[in-house]
Design an enzyme around this catalytic site. Structure first.
Site, mmCIF file in Angstrom:
data_model
loop_
_atom_site.group_PDB
_atom_site.id
_atom_site.type_symbol
_atom_site.label_atom_id
_atom_site.label_comp_id
_atom_site.label_asym_id
_atom_site.label_seq_id
_atom_site.Cartn_x
_atom_site.Cartn_y
_atom_site.Cartn_z
ATOM 1 N N GLY A 163 0.825 -1.209 0.000
ATOM 2 C CA GLY A 163 0.000 0.000 0.000
ATOM 3 C C GLY A 163 0.859 1.258 0.000
ATOM 4 O O GLY A 163 0.514 2.260 -0.641
ATOM 5 N N SER A 164 1.978 1.206 0.697
ATOM 6 C CA SER A 164 2.859 2.387 0.766
ATOM 7 C C SER A 164 3.364 2.756 -0.633
ATOM 8 O O SER A 164 3.426 3.935 -0.986
ATOM 9 C CB SER A 164 4.067 2.110 1.669
ATOM 10 O OG SER A 164 3.636 1.808 2.972
ATOM 11 N N ASN B 35 -6.676 4.804 9.713
ATOM 12 C CA ASN B 35 -6.177 3.530 10.235
ATOM 13 C C ASN B 35 -6.187 3.448 11.757
ATOM 14 O O ASN B 35 -6.153 2.363 12.316
ATOM 15 C CB ASN B 35 -4.761 3.259 9.709
ATOM 16 C CG ASN B 35 -3.845 4.441 9.824
ATOM 17 O OD1 ASN B 35 -4.152 5.520 9.321
ATOM 18 N ND2 ASN B 35 -2.733 4.271 10.486
ATOM 19 N N GLN C 215 -7.286 0.863 4.422
ATOM 20 C CA GLN C 215 -8.088 0.315 5.520
ATOM 21 C C GLN C 215 -9.530 0.027 5.103
ATOM 22 O O GLN C 215 -10.263 -0.628 5.849
ATOM 23 C CB GLN C 215 -8.110 1.293 6.710
ATOM 24 C CG GLN C 215 -6.779 1.407 7.427
ATOM 25 C CD GLN C 215 -6.388 0.140 8.190
ATOM 26 O OE1 GLN C 215 -7.235 -0.668 8.570
ATOM 27 N NE2 GLN C 215 -5.097 -0.030 8.414
ATOM 28 N N SER D 127 -4.086 -2.582 -0.122
ATOM 29 C CA SER D 127 -3.003 -3.451 0.331
ATOM 30 C C SER D 127 -3.569 -4.807 0.746
ATOM 31 O O SER D 127 -4.462 -4.878 1.602
ATOM 32 C CB SER D 127 -2.298 -2.791 1.522
ATOM 33 O OG SER D 127 -1.291 -3.642 2.017
ATOM 34 N N THR E 108 9.347 -8.009 -12.498
ATOM 35 C CA THR E 108 8.628 -9.273 -12.702
ATOM 36 C C THR E 108 7.544 -9.405 -11.642
ATOM 37 O O THR E 108 7.792 -9.154 -10.466
ATOM 38 C CB THR E 108 9.618 -10.461 -12.629
ATOM 39 O OG1 THR E 108 10.596 -10.248 -13.651
ATOM 40 C CG2 THR E 108 8.924 -11.788 -12.847
ATOM 41 N N CYS F 222 2.734 0.782 12.411
ATOM 42 C CA CYS F 222 3.977 1.284 11.840
ATOM 43 C C CYS F 222 4.625 2.269 12.797
ATOM 44 O O CYS F 222 5.784 2.587 12.697
ATOM 45 C CB CYS F 222 3.702 1.987 10.514
ATOM 46 S SG CYS F 222 2.381 1.267 9.588
HETATM 47 N N1 PLP Z 1 -2.240 3.448 4.365
HETATM 48 C C1 PLP Z 1 -2.927 3.080 5.445
HETATM 49 C C2 PLP Z 1 -4.172 3.828 5.802
HETATM 50 C C3 PLP Z 1 -2.504 2.005 6.231
HETATM 51 O O1 PLP Z 1 -3.195 1.637 7.306
HETATM 52 C C4 PLP Z 1 -1.314 1.314 5.856
HETATM 53 C C5 PLP Z 1 -0.795 0.221 6.687
HETATM 54 O O2 PLP Z 1 -1.098 0.086 7.845
HETATM 55 C C6 PLP Z 1 -0.644 1.738 4.699
HETATM 56 C C7 PLP Z 1 -1.128 2.805 3.977
HETATM 57 C C8 PLP Z 1 0.591 1.037 4.242
HETATM 58 O O3 PLP Z 1 0.285 -0.224 3.678
HETATM 59 P P1 PLP Z 1 1.425 -1.319 3.513
HETATM 60 O O4 PLP Z 1 1.660 -1.892 4.873
HETATM 61 O O5 PLP Z 1 0.867 -2.333 2.581
HETATM 62 O O6 PLP Z 1 2.600 -0.624 2.955
#
Ligand code: PLP
Length: 403
Positions: free
Chosen positions: A75-76, A156, A184, A204, A242, A330
């Site tokens: 997701g990041s 989140n 989320q 994600s 890939t 995180c």
């Molecule tokens: N955005 C939100 C709102 C999230 O809650 C998270 C992860 O907790 C992310 C982005 C990042 O996702 P990923 O862990 O897949 O990088």
């Protein structure tokens, strides 16, 4: 050291277990399809079949075309791509202003900081005390040089669901690209990108029972942010590398499963969430819910326990086999108060004593009861030993939230 054998997993916003049906597909993709999806022979085609199926499943779940889904590593990465790719693309047209909110995930906030260091300007919209971005604030912040508005679909930490449809309409009116971080929200609530009207949307897999390390960015046809990862021609020449064949097979299957019977699953999680919130607020003095109850993710309960540190509660819960979080995972190795809780006006000392419990479809009412019982035992015992609680009767407890 744990004093019980069982594990009660109530941190589904941090990550989720891989579903057995997903594991089956992933294992099949890992053990069978040894070819490269770009190769032109049968084992390559076999691998490509997994990728095509995964893409079609994800597209169907959010109501877009398969060609509008681009797989990423997480997701990041999807957030970074949408934000930096747009900024770099539209800077060429003199648009060097971006709009976001104060309580985004760090994948968004740190992308913005990186752009600020390169000379871009960013507006960070305020959050109401209930945990919402106001569409009228978005409109007021838009300037002729605004390239992008990015506001998360659901927070989140406190689970509040943002008025993205209204925000996207404001963006459309002013000709500004609109992205939402829906990491989320996807798999947790219904998502229809046509109805929302957004140009880009991040997701994600590990938030909805797919393996970790696979994400996706929806990009509406006709929207062309710059590439972040250059190289081969994968993902329609827009994201090189890939493909993570097994991850893609997994995210497709997981999202197909997550969106099946979604209303029933949401009702179940809502029941556990509301039971937990009501019982805690009733039985634990001065506990308070963070974020409004209306327009909230069905599985999210974020509660402050004034007079205590969240880390202490976390350790006590861990001893009882309960997995929860003091904020976003995180950030849980940092002792800084949560920027989300500060953004809704919570004083630092109350923010420090906040806990997030997030239920998934697999959680049970017995588990919610066990959580409440444990908190009812742990919180008064810890408070009786807490100088912060005993000494601060008039200061810590007597706080006002901003209006
Ligand atoms: N955005 C939100 C709102 C999230 O809650 C998270 C992860 O907790 C992310 C982005 C990042 O996702 P990923 O862990 O897949 O990088």
């Amino acid at each position: 050291m744990r004093i019980v054998e069982k594990i009660v997993y109530l941190d589904n916003a941090a990550t989720t277990p891989v579903a057995p049906e997903v594991l089956e597909v992933v294992t099949k993709a890992l053990s069978g399809a040894c070819g490269n999806p770009s190769s032109h022979y049968s084992v390559g085609y076999e691998a490509k079949e997994f990728v095509d199926t995964g893409r079609a499943q994800v597209a169907k779940a959010i109501n877009c075309q398969p060609g509008e889904i681009f797989f990423t590593g997480c997701g990041s990465e999807a957030d970074n791509w949408a934000i930096k790719g747009t900024a770099l693309k539209l800077a060429k047209k003199g648009k060097k202003h971006l709009i976001t909110s104060q309580f985004e995930h760090h994948a968004v906030l740190h992308s913005m900081k990186a752009l600020e260091r390169e000379g871009f300007e960013v507006t960070y919209l305020p959050i109401t005390s209930d945990g919402f971005v106001r569409p009228e604030d978005v409109e007021a912040a838009i300037r002729p040089d605004t390239a992008l508005v990015t506001v998360m679909m659901a927070n989140n930490e406190i689970g509040t669901i943002q008025p993205i449809k209204e925000i996207a309409a404001v963006c459309k009116k002013h000709g500004v690209w609109c992205h939402t971080d829906a990491v989320q929200a996807v798999g947790a609530i219904p998502i229809d990108v046509q109805d929302l009207g957004v140009d880009m949307l991040s997701m994600s897999g590990h938030k909805f029972n797919a393996p970790k390390g696979i994400g996706a960015l929806y990009i509406r046809r006709g929207i062309l942010p710059y590439n972040l990862i250059d190289g081969g021609g994968q993902e329609g020449r827009r994201r090189a590398g890939t493909e993570n064949v097994a991850g893609i097979a997994g995210i497709g299957k997981a999202l197909e499963m997550a969106t099946g019977h979604l209303e029933e699953k949401m009702a179940h999680q809502r029941e556990l969430r509301d039971y937990t919130i009501n019982r805690i607020l009733k039985n634990i003095p001065e506990a308070r819910l963070n974020g409004g109850l209306e327009h909230r993710l069905p599985g999210n309960a974020n509660i402050s326990f004034p007079g205590l540190e969240g880390e202490t509660i976390l350790l006590d819960l861990d001893m009882h086999g309960i997995c929860a979080s003091t904020g976003s995972a995180c950030n849980s190795d940092s002792l800084d108060p949560s920027h989300v809780l500060l953004s809704i006006g919570l004083p630092e000392e109350i923010g420090h004593g906040s806990m997030r419990f997030t239920f998934g479809p697999q959680n049970t009412m017995e588990e919610a009861e066990y959580l409440c019982q444990t908190l009812e035992e742990v919180i008064p015992r810890r408070r009786a030993m807490s100088c912060m609680w005993l000494q601060s009767e008039n200061t810590v407890r007597d706080f006002n939230l901003k209006k």
